[in-house]
Motif scaffolding. Sequence first.
Motif, PDB file in Angstrom:
ATOM      1  N   ASN A  65       0.818  -1.218   0.000  1.00  0.00           N
ATOM      2  CA  ASN A  65       0.000   0.000   0.000  1.00  0.00           C
ATOM      3  C   ASN A  65       0.848   1.263   0.000  1.00  0.00           C
ATOM      4  N   GLY A  66       1.958   1.217  -0.757  1.00  0.00           N
ATOM      5  CA  GLY A  66       2.796   2.400  -0.896  1.00  0.00           C
ATOM      6  C   GLY A  66       3.399   2.894   0.402  1.00  0.00           C
ATOM      7  N   GLY A  67       3.477   2.026   1.425  1.00  0.00           N
ATOM      8  CA  GLY A  67       4.052   2.414   2.707  1.00  0.00           C
ATOM      9  C   GLY A  67       3.055   3.024   3.672  1.00  0.00           C
ATOM     10  N   ARG A  68       1.780   3.013   3.321  1.00  0.00           N
ATOM     11  CA  ARG A  68       0.768   3.524   4.249  1.00  0.00           C
ATOM     12  C   ARG A  68       0.606   2.536   5.407  1.00  0.00           C
ATOM     13  N   PRO A  69       0.176   3.002   6.569  1.00  0.00           N
ATOM     14  CA  PRO A  69       0.076   2.094   7.721  1.00  0.00           C
ATOM     15  C   PRO A  69      -1.021   1.028   7.563  1.00  0.00           C
ATOM     16  N   ARG A  71      -3.371  -1.728   5.399  1.00  0.00           N
ATOM     17  CA  ARG A  71      -3.222  -2.615   4.243  1.00  0.00           C
ATOM     18  C   ARG A  71      -4.192  -2.172   3.152  1.00  0.00           C
ATOM     19  N   PRO A  72      -3.869  -2.470   1.890  1.00  0.00           N
ATOM     20  CA  PRO A  72      -4.740  -2.011   0.792  1.00  0.00           C
ATOM     21  C   PRO A  72      -6.093  -2.722   0.805  1.00  0.00           C
ATOM     22  N   TYR A  75      -6.412  -6.291  -0.489  1.00  0.00           N
ATOM     23  CA  TYR A  75      -5.964  -7.349   0.415  1.00  0.00           C
ATOM     24  C   TYR A  75      -7.113  -7.797   1.312  1.00  0.00           C
ATOM     25  N   HIS A  76      -7.823  -6.827   1.884  1.00  0.00           N
ATOM     26  CA  HIS A  76      -8.977  -7.160   2.738  1.00  0.00           C
ATOM     27  C   HIS A  76     -10.049  -7.891   1.928  1.00  0.00           C
ATOM     28  N   ASN A  77     -10.244  -7.459   0.686  1.00  0.00           N
ATOM     29  CA  ASN A  77     -11.220  -8.125  -0.177  1.00  0.00           C
ATOM     30  C   ASN A  77     -10.836  -9.585  -0.423  1.00  0.00           C
ATOM     31  N   GLU A 124       9.245  -0.112   5.781  1.00  0.00           N
ATOM     32  CA  GLU A 124       9.758   0.708   6.884  1.00  0.00           C
ATOM     33  C   GLU A 124       8.768   1.822   7.238  1.00  0.00           C
ATOM     34  N   ARG A 125       8.262   2.527   6.218  1.00  0.00           N
ATOM     35  CA  ARG A 125       7.305   3.611   6.466  1.00  0.00           C
ATOM     36  C   ARG A 125       6.009   3.094   7.084  1.00  0.00           C
ATOM     37  N   ALA A 126       5.563   1.926   6.630  1.00  0.00           N
ATOM     38  CA  ALA A 126       4.304   1.372   7.125  1.00  0.00           C
ATOM     39  C   ALA A 126       4.435   0.876   8.562  1.00  0.00           C
ATOM     40  N   GLY A 127       5.652   0.483   8.943  1.00  0.00           N
ATOM     41  CA  GLY A 127       5.850  -0.020  10.297  1.00  0.00           C
ATOM     42  C   GLY A 127       5.152  -1.358  10.527  1.00  0.00           C
ATOM     43  N   ARG A 128       5.023  -2.145   9.463  1.00  0.00           N
ATOM     44  CA  ARG A 128       4.353  -3.447   9.578  1.00  0.00           C
ATOM     45  C   ARG A 128       4.973  -4.399   8.564  1.00  0.00           C
ATOM     46  N   ARG A 129       4.796  -5.671   8.812  1.00  0.00           N
ATOM     47  CA  ARG A 129       5.245  -6.692   7.855  1.00  0.00           C
ATOM     48  C   ARG A 129       4.282  -6.685   6.673  1.00  0.00           C
TER      49      ARG A 129
END
Length: 142
Positions: A65-69, A71-72, A75-77, A124-129
Amino acid sequence: MSSERLQRNQLVIDEFRSAGGVVGGDFAGVPLLLLTTTGARSGEPRVMPVTYLEDDGRLVVFAANGGRPNRPGWYHNLLADPAARVEVGTESFPVTASVVEGAEHDRLWALQLVRTPYFADFQERAGRRVPVVVLTREVAPH
């Protein structure tokens, strides 16, 4: 998703479809597919341009998701309904999505970082795997 991002995505989708899967601008030279999922809440089809990696005949996508915190949405869909459709080049076919974990996740993530090093910045920006999703082509019964 903001209306600006929706408009930008629609321009990419339109260019992809009119040019046989080739897109310029920010996506020039980047392997790109169109992923159609079913909206988890709406039940409506949702089309998203997504970068991918080919691995032994499979298509692999990354929920960066471009580093957003967060998830896109796609993915949820896919978690709600793993049946999807993919457009690659001029070809369109059904797929089933599965999230990979452990050593397989790490191997595919490492391949993606070699090919597209800026994905490390996204994580790194998202702070998540970043989840790794394999899209397996459905084979029509004979």
